[in-house]
Design a protein around this motif. Structure first.
Motif, PDB file in Angstrom:
ATOM      1  N   GLY A  21      29.370  38.009  44.179  1.00 46.98           N
ATOM      2  CA  GLY A  21      29.542  37.230  43.004  1.00 46.98           C
ATOM      3  C   GLY A  21      31.070  37.875  42.372  1.00 46.98           C
TER       4      GLY A  21
ATOM      5  N   VAL B  17      30.318  40.827  38.935  1.00 49.04           N
ATOM      6  CA  VAL B  17      29.467  42.130  39.419  1.00 49.04           C
ATOM      7  C   VAL B  17      30.122  43.282  39.442  1.00 49.04           C
TER       8      VAL B  17
ATOM      9  N   MET C 106      31.845  34.053  46.286  1.00 49.88           N
ATOM     10  CA  MET C 106      31.250  35.657  46.778  1.00 49.88           C
ATOM     11  C   MET C 106      32.807  35.631  47.709  1.00 49.88           C
ATOM     12  N   GLN C 107      32.885  36.999  47.026  1.00 43.21           N
ATOM     13  CA  GLN C 107      33.773  37.493  47.646  1.00 43.21           C
ATOM     14  C   GLN C 107      33.157  39.304  48.329  1.00 43.21           C
TER      15      GLN C 107
ATOM     16  N   GLU D  97      25.236  38.648  54.206  1.00 35.53           N
ATOM     17  CA  GLU D  97      25.417  38.476  52.943  1.00 35.53           C
ATOM     18  C   GLU D  97      24.720  40.257  52.166  1.00 35.53           C
TER      19      GLU D  97
ATOM     20  N   TYR E 121      28.930  41.029  50.641  1.00 30.10           N
ATOM     21  CA  TYR E 121      29.125  40.245  49.975  1.00 30.10           C
ATOM     22  C   TYR E 121      28.548  40.232  48.537  1.00 30.10           C
TER      23      TYR E 121
END
Length: 109
Positions: A97, A100, A1-2, A57, A95
């Motif tokens: 992926g 995405v 996750m970024q 998140e 966050y």
């Protein structure tokens, strides 16, 4: 996750929602570190920033009327935050992926 958001962007969002006064919506957040989903809360000035923003998140914002939804969307667009509309309001992404596609609320609307 970024990470998609930083402390400055979360504060911009917090102040935009607080600034809506009586149209200020309720929110809840999912903790990326431990999976805890908070209870719904309507206090943006102190409660939202308690514990910091590092592990948000996503943030869900609930709207209760078309007027509130319009006001919230305007604030989200001004803050230029990543997320999308939901049936009950909006979801702001802290966050995502890798790979995405991310949209920003209010862009193109």
């Amino acid at each position: 996750m970024q990470p998609l958001m930083n402390d400055t962007k979360w504060d911009e969002l917090r102040l935009a929602m607080y600034g809506l006064g009586p149209l200020s919506p309720k929110w809840r957040a999912l903790d990326a570190e431990n999976g805890h989903l908070s209870d719904w809360d309507g206090e943006w000035f102190y409660h939202f920033r308690n514990g910091g923003y590092k592990f948000i998140e996503w943030l869900e914002i609930a709207t209760e009327s078309p007027e509130q939804r319009h006001a919230v969307l305007a604030g989200l667009a001004k803050a230029h935050v990543p997320g999308y509309s939901t049936e009950m309001g909006f979801r702001i992404l802290g966050y995502a992926g890798l790979g995405v596609t991310i949209n920003h609320l209010g862009v193109g609307a």
